[in-house]
Design a protein around this motif. Structure first.
Motif, mmCIF file in Angstrom:
data_model
loop_
_atom_site.group_PDB
_atom_site.id
_atom_site.type_symbol
_atom_site.label_atom_id
_atom_site.label_comp_id
_atom_site.label_asym_id
_atom_site.label_seq_id
_atom_site.Cartn_x
_atom_site.Cartn_y
_atom_site.Cartn_z
ATOM 1 N N LEU A 109 0.831 -1.199 0.000
ATOM 2 C CA LEU A 109 0.000 0.000 0.000
ATOM 3 C C LEU A 109 0.869 1.254 0.000
ATOM 4 N N ASP A 110 1.952 1.227 0.742
ATOM 5 C CA ASP A 110 2.822 2.404 0.822
ATOM 6 C C ASP A 110 3.357 2.792 -0.550
ATOM 7 N N ARG A 111 3.713 1.814 -1.358
ATOM 8 C CA ARG A 111 4.270 2.112 -2.681
ATOM 9 C C ARG A 111 3.228 2.749 -3.597
ATOM 10 N N VAL A 112 1.984 2.268 -3.528
ATOM 11 C CA VAL A 112 0.929 2.859 -4.357
ATOM 12 C C VAL A 112 0.664 4.293 -3.926
ATOM 13 N N VAL A 113 0.539 4.503 -2.619
ATOM 14 C CA VAL A 113 0.275 5.847 -2.107
ATOM 15 C C VAL A 113 1.416 6.791 -2.472
ATOM 16 N N ALA A 114 2.654 6.313 -2.329
ATOM 17 C CA ALA A 114 3.804 7.156 -2.644
ATOM 18 C C ALA A 114 3.825 7.533 -4.121
ATOM 19 N N ALA A 115 3.413 6.604 -5.000
ATOM 20 C CA ALA A 115 3.399 6.911 -6.432
ATOM 21 C C ALA A 115 2.379 7.994 -6.748
ATOM 22 N N VAL A 116 1.208 7.920 -6.108
ATOM 23 C CA VAL A 116 0.164 8.928 -6.360
ATOM 24 C C VAL A 116 0.568 10.272 -5.779
ATOM 25 N N ASP A 117 0.953 10.265 -4.502
ATOM 26 C CA ASP A 117 1.292 11.527 -3.836
ATOM 27 C C ASP A 117 2.597 12.132 -4.363
ATOM 28 N N GLY A 118 3.426 11.295 -4.989
ATOM 29 C CA GLY A 118 4.716 11.783 -5.458
ATOM 30 C C GLY A 118 4.702 12.193 -6.919
ATOM 31 N N PRO A 119 5.293 11.389 -7.819
ATOM 32 C CA PRO A 119 5.475 11.825 -9.210
ATOM 33 C C PRO A 119 4.180 12.071 -9.971
ATOM 34 N N VAL A 120 3.126 11.334 -9.661
ATOM 35 C CA VAL A 120 1.866 11.545 -10.390
ATOM 36 C C VAL A 120 1.254 12.888 -10.000
ATOM 37 N N ALA A 121 1.173 13.156 -8.703
ATOM 38 C CA ALA A 121 0.645 14.440 -8.252
ATOM 39 C C ALA A 121 1.521 15.588 -8.742
ATOM 40 N N ASP A 122 2.830 15.386 -8.736
ATOM 41 C CA ASP A 122 3.746 16.432 -9.201
ATOM 42 C C ASP A 122 3.506 16.747 -10.674
ATOM 43 N N PHE A 123 3.321 15.691 -11.481
ATOM 44 C CA PHE A 123 3.115 15.907 -12.917
ATOM 45 C C PHE A 123 1.882 16.752 -13.172
ATOM 46 N N TRP A 124 0.746 16.383 -12.565
ATOM 47 C CA TRP A 124 -0.494 17.110 -12.855
ATOM 48 C C TRP A 124 -0.509 18.498 -12.221
ATOM 49 N N ALA A 125 0.139 18.649 -11.097
ATOM 50 C CA ALA A 125 0.238 19.991 -10.502
ATOM 51 C C ALA A 125 1.064 20.909 -11.404
ATOM 52 N N GLU A 126 2.152 20.364 -11.939
ATOM 53 C CA GLU A 126 3.000 21.163 -12.822
ATOM 54 C C GLU A 126 2.261 21.523 -14.107
ATOM 55 N N GLN A 127 1.596 20.556 -14.722
ATOM 56 C CA GLN A 127 0.936 20.807 -15.999
ATOM 57 C C GLN A 127 -0.297 21.704 -15.862
ATOM 58 N N SER A 128 -0.853 21.804 -14.667
ATOM 59 C CA SER A 128 -2.042 22.643 -14.440
ATOM 60 C C SER A 128 -1.719 23.926 -13.697
ATOM 61 N N SER A 129 -0.426 24.179 -13.506
ATOM 62 C CA SER A 129 -0.010 25.364 -12.723
ATOM 63 C C SER A 129 -0.674 25.376 -11.351
ATOM 64 N N GLY A 130 -0.814 24.188 -10.762
ATOM 65 C CA GLY A 130 -1.372 24.065 -9.421
ATOM 66 C C GLY A 130 -2.884 23.947 -9.363
ATOM 67 N N ALA A 131 -3.572 24.005 -10.518
ATOM 68 C CA ALA A 131 -5.036 23.903 -10.501
ATOM 69 C C ALA A 131 -5.491 22.491 -10.144
ATOM 70 N N ILE A 132 -4.699 21.475 -10.477
ATOM 71 C CA ILE A 132 -5.017 20.087 -10.123
ATOM 72 C C ILE A 132 -4.005 19.645 -9.070
ATOM 73 N N ARG A 133 -4.511 19.357 -7.870
ATOM 74 C CA ARG A 133 -3.641 18.922 -6.778
ATOM 75 C C ARG A 133 -4.163 17.575 -6.264
ATOM 76 N N LEU A 134 -3.568 16.505 -6.772
ATOM 77 C CA LEU A 134 -3.958 15.152 -6.362
ATOM 78 C C LEU A 134 -3.380 14.846 -4.989
ATOM 79 N N GLY A 135 -4.139 14.115 -4.179
ATOM 80 C CA GLY A 135 -3.636 13.687 -2.883
ATOM 81 C C GLY A 135 -4.419 12.507 -2.358
ATOM 82 N N VAL A 136 -3.726 11.536 -1.771
ATOM 83 C CA VAL A 136 -4.388 10.376 -1.176
ATOM 84 C C VAL A 136 -4.941 10.795 0.176
ATOM 85 N N THR A 137 -6.262 10.690 0.330
ATOM 86 C CA THR A 137 -6.920 11.082 1.574
ATOM 87 C C THR A 137 -7.462 9.897 2.350
#
Length: 1004
Positions: free
Chosen positions: A271-299
């Motif tokens: 579970l830790d690896r899946v959460v880290a992938a979402v909160d890490g590089p995936v969230a970073d990619f979409w935050a960068e491409q949206s100028s912060g408009a899309i902020r993914l996070g595991v809740t």
């Protein structure tokens, strides 16, 4: 540089590292390992020619081979097997002879299935299977993906897929072409927003019959259902542009759950690896491409759980897990399942799969079988509303002539063949999501005078980074400058192992499934497509697009930007072709096809070409010429894969005017027929030849109601028609099976009958019919269901007069496995019982009833004669191994056996003073004795005294003295006369003397 090729040990689905997208059940690659961080291909896809999906065609298969169908059939899936061994005595059952075989039909690739649409675990709501059922629910739109890029290209025509999900949680999949005809819009290259179908809307659909289509056969989905009618009853509510969430730092809340689907096993992912992938590089990619408009996070996160649902019904899997973890759908809320990859070949599980939203605020459902950034980022892109980033290749031209759409071939974009390096989200996709700032883009229509501008690098973050060009038909094109800076810096490093070029790129915006189409600015000839990875517009050379509406010239490229000049172009000259000639000959726009909806495209399998029109298409190949396909036949042929389907290219035009408003069309490997009452179906091979001999649709069978179904035991096939069916095997040829016989033959209970060796024959009593099969005969009437009669039972039944005799029609199939290897079959007028030693005998009336009541074979055993009637007082009898049963109009049936029967027989049976038995013998009496009552007296037997009859007044006095239990005990002899008026009988305990004159009985 040619693209490296991977070995393909088996058919794997879901684009490798291009995550498998949207609401499709697919199979992960056999080589996938649990928890692969980057399930990317070692190379981008081959550029072998693909179909130009953007022009409306959908095709599968290779139309090679002769026009005569083969007799090959798929693996057995149904219907009758080899005949069971028949009884072999008195006389032994025999199989009917088989006539010479008719020509073999070709196998149809579509198997049948009797599965419900929802098909989930126990307790999962299902949709009723009866045609005419109306369902109301949310429309979900989906696209299939394939792990191997070549297969992804070949199957691009299969999407999108569509489901209706009811409020109760049931789901039913619908053919997209059927549904689009009622609630969709024609998807064109100008459609920049939304899919052609209104995803998220509430629709009301009237369901037809079950359709086992290619996604069901190859990808493990539940079968689809035809659409008889549909309408949108409520439009989808638009997703808010900004999610309404309490947390300012997260706009898109992700609930992660680890799941083992039905039939799977837990793999090594944590579970830790899946959460880290979402909160890490995936969230970073979409935050960068949206100028912060899309902020993914595991809740919310939930560790491994086993699910009852499997991947074949993703809606059921998502619903089960959502209920278990407390997930509630809503704006900006995503349910992400990590689905175990063990075993790697588990049926129907995609490498990745996601529902399609309408904006980044829609939320949605998705699952993955790896944690690579490319997979997860791609799947979230579908949740946000994106389709795929594909590419168009044309033969030495940018956008005209022989062109083919290459699925996923945009190697620069996360929604294409994304790999280790995730480049910037292209301008067409970013604009679709509303992520391209106004100051970063410029819009232009067809200019009346030249326009010069400078494009800043797309990944640079400042200046004009994209230009939207709109032609005179409203089609939108996007110009962008890909330079090795920011997220695209890898273009100038060793990480660019495929030699992708920098420079100005041109994309066409479109609707689903390809919301961005990359155009090749430096096109190769057809033979060089495979190795062509460079797409940037050339510097210093004008490029015309949109039929000459626009001319684009890149005047220079530097680190600061690209100088671009835009003017009106020059329309190309279009020479006449075989397709245009056939179209003109059919009447042009006033003919059956209407107006064109696409340009002519070539490079199809078999070197074919096509052009689509409002009501159909024209297909051409060197072997078949140019042929018109339209109406219901066109729609069904297209749904099956058009020229790449099992029937290949058309060899005639669509021809109508048959009985019942029917139409037909010949194809390389079969003929389609349809009418106002029947859907299009293919008739081919030996079945078609026999059907034609029976006057085709004008004969007793009428139109086909479905394709032939093959894979039967012995290589057989059968096909249903409005008036019955044709059943074919290599040994027996094609035979007509009519209503009444057909349902019973297709059931597993009559599989032992084998194949028919005659046609169905009717005109028997009570509207009866019969048919001879390899292992027996089937009989049916208005008062009895069809049943198999065979072997010794059939021969004995025929000796009694068959259906004309006292037994009447069979009332069920024979039941074997009885004592002594026997069999029994019920008829409307009785039963026939058979054994290997004693043969077959008929039982009827009260004799049969009493035989059953006294244990049948376990009681008096097998019958030795038929039931024989015509005795005194309407009596009947039958001899058995261990006794006889007698019945009359005045007495109930009873068993007579052993010494009692011998004594009764010595007294002339029913014709003597004892008459008929009035009940079975009673044994276990005093001294091990037995008694049996008759209408004229009693026969008493004991081991010590033997069997003797007791009648008249002596019987009355004996019974009054306690019978065998009294002091007289058992008789030791028969009564006899002593003089004229005295009857004497001796007992173990004394003698009774009956004076006839006095009417008195005395004991001495």
């Amino acid at each position: 540089m040619p693209f490296p090729r991977r070995s393909r040990p088996h058919r794997a689905r879901a684009v490798l590292a291009v995550p498998a997208a949207v609401l499709l059940v697919l199979t992960a690659p056999a080589t996938a390992s649990a928890g692969d961080e980057t399930p990317a291909p070692t190379a981008p896809p081959s550029s072998a020619p693909a179909e130009e999906a953007a022009t409306g065609g959908g095709d599968a298969g290779d139309p090679t081979g002769a026009t005569t169908p083969s007799s090959a059939a798929p693996a057995p899936t149904e219907a009758p097997g080899a005949a069971d061994p028949a009884p072999t005595a008195d006389p032994a059952p025999t199989a009917d002879p088989a006539p010479a075989a008719d020509p073999a039909p070709a196998a149809d690739p579509t198997p049948t299935a009797g599965v419900t649409e929802a098909g989930g675990p126990a307790g999962t709501p299902t949709v009723p299977s009866a045609p005419g059922t109306t369902v109301v629910g949310e429309l979900v739109v989906a696209w299939p993906e394939h792990e191997d890029p070549d297969e992804a290209r070949e199957h691009a025509h299969e999407g999108p897929l569509t489901w209706v999900e009811t409020p109760a949680g049931a789901s039913v999949r619908l053919p997209v072409d059927d549904l689009a005809g009622f609630v969709g819009e024609e998807a064109t290259a100008a459609a920049e927003t939304g899919p052609a179908l209104p995803a998220g809307a509430t629709v009301e659909v009237v369901l037809g019959r079950e359709v086992t289509d290619e996604p069901a056969r190859e990808d493990g989905l539940a079968p689809a259902r035809d659409v008889l009618a549909a309408e949108v009853v409520q439009e989808a509510e638009p997703a808010p542009q900004e999610p309404v969430l309490p947390a300012a730092t997260v706009t898109n809340e992700v609930t992660v759950a680890m799941v083992v689907p039905a039939g799977g096993q837990q793999d090594a992912m944590t579970l830790d690896r899946v959460v880290a992938a979402v909160d890490g590089p995936v969230a970073d990619f979409w935050a960068e491409q949206s100028s912060g408009a899309i902020r993914l996070g595991v809740t919310a996160q939930h560790t491994w759980r086993e699910a009852d649902a499997g991947c074949s019904t993703p809606s059921a899997l998502w619903a089960e897990v959502a209920a278990a973890v407390g997930f509630t759908e809503g704006p900006g809320k995503h349910l992400l399942l990590y689905v175990s990859s063990t075993p790697a070949t588990q049926s129907s599980c995609a490498y990745g799969l996601a529902t399609v939203g309408s904006s980044p605020a829609s939320g949605g459902r998705l699952y993955v079988r790896g944690t690579g950034t490319s997979v997860l980022a791609h799947e979230f892109g579908h949740n946000f509303g994106l389709g795929h980033s594909s590419a168009l290749q044309c033969d030495a031209a940018v956008e005209s002539g022989r062109c083919e759409l290459q699925g996923y071939r945009d190697l620069w974009d996360v929604m294409g063949v994304s790999w280790d390096e995730l480049g910037s989200l292209n301008a067409a996709q970013a604009a679709r999501l509303g992520l391209l700032p106004a100051e970063a883009q410029q819009s232009l229509a067809v200019p009346s005078s030249p326009v010069a501008l400078t494009l800043a690098p797309l990944a640079g973050g400042t200046g004009t980074r994209a230009v939207r060009l709109t032609d005179e038909k409203g089609v939108a094109y996007w110009l962008e400058h890909r330079a090795p800076t920011g997220r695209d810096a890898w273009l100038a490093t060793a990480a660019n192992r495929y030699g992708l070029d920098s420079g100005v790129q041109l994309r066409r915006a479109a609707g689903q499934p390809d919301t961005s189409v990359l155009l090749d600015g430096t096109p190769s000839a057809y033979a060089g497509w495979t190795g062509d990875t460079r797409v940037a517009l050339p510097v210093g050379r004008a490029v015309d697009v949109s039929g000459g509406d626009l001319r684009i010239t890149v005047e220079g490229v530097s680190a600061a930007g690209a100088r671009v000049r835009i003017t009106r172009g020059v329309p190309p000259t279009v020479p006449a072709t075989a397709i245009s000639t056939a179209y003109d000959r059919s009447g042009g726009p006033d003919g059956p096809l209407g107006y064109p909806t696409s340009a002519e495209s070539c490079g199809l399998a078999g070197d074919g070409c096509r052009r689509t029109f409002e009501r159909g298409a024209i297909f051409w190949s060197p072997r078949t010429g140019a042929r018109l396909v339209h109406g219901a036949i066109h729609d069904e042929w297209k749904r099956r894969g058009a020229h790449r389907s099992a029937v290949g290219y058309p060899v005639t035009d669509t021809l109508c005017g048959l009985v019942a408003d029917g139409c037909y069309q010949g194809f390389q490997k079969g003929w389609f027929f349809t009418s106002r009452d029947t859907a299009p179906a293919v008739v081919l091979g030996g079945i078609r030849e026999r059907w034609q001999a029976l006057r085709s649709e004008n004969g007793v069978l009428g139109y086909p109601t479905g394709d032939e179904r093959c894979g039967l035991a012995g290589g057989g096939c059968w096909q249903s028609f409005t008036g019955g069916a044709l059943v074919w095997s290599p040994a027996t040829g094609a035979r007509v099976v009519r209503a009444g016989i057909l349902p019973r033959w297709t059931s597993s209970r009559t599989a032992a009958a084998g194949y028919p060796v005659s046609d169905t024959m009717c005109g028997l009593p009570d509207r009866g019919c019969y048919q001879v099969f390899q292992g027996g005969s089937l009989y049916a009437s208005a008062g009895s269901a069809a049943s198999v009669v065979r072997g010794g039972i059939r021969e004995h039944w025929q000796r009694t007069g068959s259906e004309y005799g006292p037994l009447g029609y069979p009332a069920g199939d024979e039941r074997c496995g009885l004592r002594g290897g026997g069999c029994r079959q019920q008829f409307t007028g009785g039963a026939v019982v058979w054994s290997p030693v004693l043969g077959a005998r008929a039982l009827r009336g009260g004799v049969l009833t009493h035989w059953d009541a006294t244990g049948g074979l376990a009681g008096v055993g097998h019958p030795l004669t038929d039931t024989t009637c015509g005795l005194r007082d309407g009596g009947c009898y039958q001899l058995f191994e261990r006794g006889s049963i007698y019945d009359s109009a005045r007495t109930p049936p009873a068993v007579v056996r052993g010494a009692v029967r011998a004594r009764w027989e010595a007294a002339r049976l029913e014709n003597g003073p004892l008459g008929y038995p009035t009940g079975d013998e009673r044994c276990g009496l005093r001294g091990g004795g037995c008694l049996q009552d008759f209408s004229g007296g009693t026969v008493a037997w004991s081991p010590a005294a033997g069997a003797h009859s007791v009648t008249g007044e002596i019987r009355s006095s004996w019974l009054a003295a306690g019978g065998q239990d009294g002091s007289l005990a058992y008789p030791v002899g028969q009564p006899f006369r002593s003089g004229d008026d005295v009857v004497v009988q001796h007992f173990q305990g004394g003698t009774l003397t009956w004076s006839l004159g006095e009417g008195l009985v005395r004991r001495t």
